[in-house]
Design an enzyme around this catalytic site. Structure first.
Site, PDB file in Angstrom:
ATOM      1  N   LYS A  88       0.628  -1.352  -0.156  1.00  0.00           N
ATOM      2  CA  LYS A  88       0.045  -0.201   0.173  1.00  0.00           C
ATOM      3  C   LYS A  88       0.770   1.151  -0.007  1.00  0.00           C
ATOM      4  O   LYS A  88       0.638   2.355  -0.571  1.00  0.00           O
ATOM      5  CB  LYS A  88      -0.989  -0.016   0.687  1.00  0.00           C
ATOM      6  N   ASP A 133      -0.972   5.914   7.256  1.00  0.00           N
ATOM      7  CA  ASP A 133      -1.501   5.053   7.181  1.00  0.00           C
ATOM      8  C   ASP A 133      -2.286   4.565   8.374  1.00  0.00           C
ATOM      9  O   ASP A 133      -2.773   5.646   8.845  1.00  0.00           O
ATOM     10  CB  ASP A 133       0.246   4.125   7.440  1.00  0.00           C
ATOM     11  N   ARG A 241       6.652  -8.511   1.686  1.00  0.00           N
ATOM     12  CA  ARG A 241       7.116  -7.472   2.160  1.00  0.00           C
ATOM     13  C   ARG A 241       8.084  -9.126   3.049  1.00  0.00           C
ATOM     14  O   ARG A 241       9.364  -9.156   3.589  1.00  0.00           O
ATOM     15  CB  ARG A 241       6.553  -7.195   3.505  1.00  0.00           C
TER      16      ARG A 241
END
Ligand code: ADE
Length: 353
Positions: A88, A133, A241
């Site tokens: 994101k 975030d 990730r």
């Protein structure tokens, strides 16, 4: 484009659950970097064309960027939601790069006081991006400041108190808010309704993950063959990730062992050392399944009982350990508690420690 981080990503509103040690397979950003953004930076794709996977998201945002550029307007506000580690923040930075503007990065827990968000908003230049975030964690006051800012690029400030209180409006530069959340359902509807584009990020498929690993290996100057990249892809829980984190551990083992070319066998050896099995489960995952199967006859068992048996914090168990087991169909949540599935039992048989 320059990245500007604002405030600490950790806030007092909802403290992180205590952890004994960081898990290699935790999709949250690594605490080992100076900042998580810095460590991930070197591997992030910068342009849409370099961003692998999420084809629908890329298509939708690509069209929106091109249209905004052709009208010389700010891009519509974008809400990105989905599990952690899927890109994101990376997508927000890519959007800024495509628009040729700066991206200011912050997270909701860092915007506790009204002046935190006001300070960011008044300093935005035309068409810049503001990335927030964990946007579901905004305070009510911060949300209310955002409404006119998002809708009319206007800041409504209350001056004075009581009967002398007055609202004064300040114009803001037209900007784009990119909000990110793992919990779209927790966003208030007035906030959600102000986003023109709402997009979900999906777990990545094996082919895309393999390509992501190969790209990262090239950037890290690791000579990794295609089968080895696929092995990393299989173990990363659909999450780039985690793939990149596993790849760094493989690189360590290769460097210490003096290996040049890295093949599938070396990946197996390196990740077995970290007790990550062929499906991406680690020791905590297997311990949970083992306890459920052997101590509770497969369940149902309540979360707190399970957590006590494992010596884990219930919130950590629920947020970090369980989601992947549920997604893989190894565990089920029922109204009466957690139950191991037949596939879960089979996984234990296949990976008896
Ligand atoms: N690294 C992490 N996520 C990526 C993606 N989606 N594409 C390319 N490289 C990445």
């Amino acid at each position: 484009m320059a990245i500007v981080s604002s405030g600490s990503p950790a806030g007092p509103a909802r403290p992180a659950a205590p952890r004994d040690k960081p898990r290699l397979l935790d999709p949250s950003p690594s605490p080992e970097a100076d900042t998580p953004l810095q460590r991930e930076d070197s591997l992030r794709p910068r342009r849409l064309a370099d961003y692998i996977g999420q084809s629908e998201l890329k298509q939708v945002l690509g069209i929106a960027v091109e249209a905004a550029c052709s009208r010389a307007e700010a891009l519509d506000h974008v809400l990105l939601y989905g599990p952690p580690g899927l890109g994101k923040t990376t997508m927000a930075l890519v959007l800024a790069e495509e628009l040729g503007v700066r991206c200011r990065i912050t997270s909701a827990p860092a915007l506790e006081r009204p002046r935190d968000i006001v300070g960011l908003l008044v300093n935005l230049q035309p068409r810049e991006l503001l990335f927030i975030d964990e946007i579901h964690r905004l305070t009510r006051v911060a949300e209310e400041i955002l409404y006119p800012a998002m809708e009319d690029f206007r800041l409504d400030l209350t001056v004075g108190k009581g009967t002398t209180a007055r609202t004064r409006s300040l114009p803001l530069a037209p900007f784009t808010l990119v909000g990110a959340t793992t919990r779209a359902g927790s966003l208030s509807s007035p906030l959600r309704d102000r986003f023109g584009l709402i997009q979900r990020l999906e777990f990545y498929g094996l082919d895309d993950l393999q390509a992501i690993v190969q790209r990262a290996a090239a950037l890290l100057q690791i000579d990794l063959d295609a089968a080895a990249a696929l092995e990393v892809a299989r173990r990363c829980r659909g999450t780039p990730r985690i793939a990149n984190r596993l790849l760094r551990r493989v690189r360590d083992v290769a460097a210490v062992g003096g290996h040049g070319r890295v093949g599938a066998e070396l990946v197996n050896e390196a990740l077995s050392l970290h007790r990550v099995d062929g499906r991406g489960l680690d020791a905590s995952d297997r311990r949970l399944l083992h306890l459920l199967h052997h101590s509770y006859g497969g369940g149902p068992v309540g979360l707190d009982t399970l957590a006590a048996g494992l010596g884990e914090d219930p919130a950590t168990l629920e947020a970090v350990v369980e989601p992947f087991l549920l997604q893989q169909g190894l565990l089920q949540r029922t109204p009466r508690g957690r139950v191991i599935t037949e596939a879960g039992v089979q996984h234990l048989r296949d990976h008896a420690a």
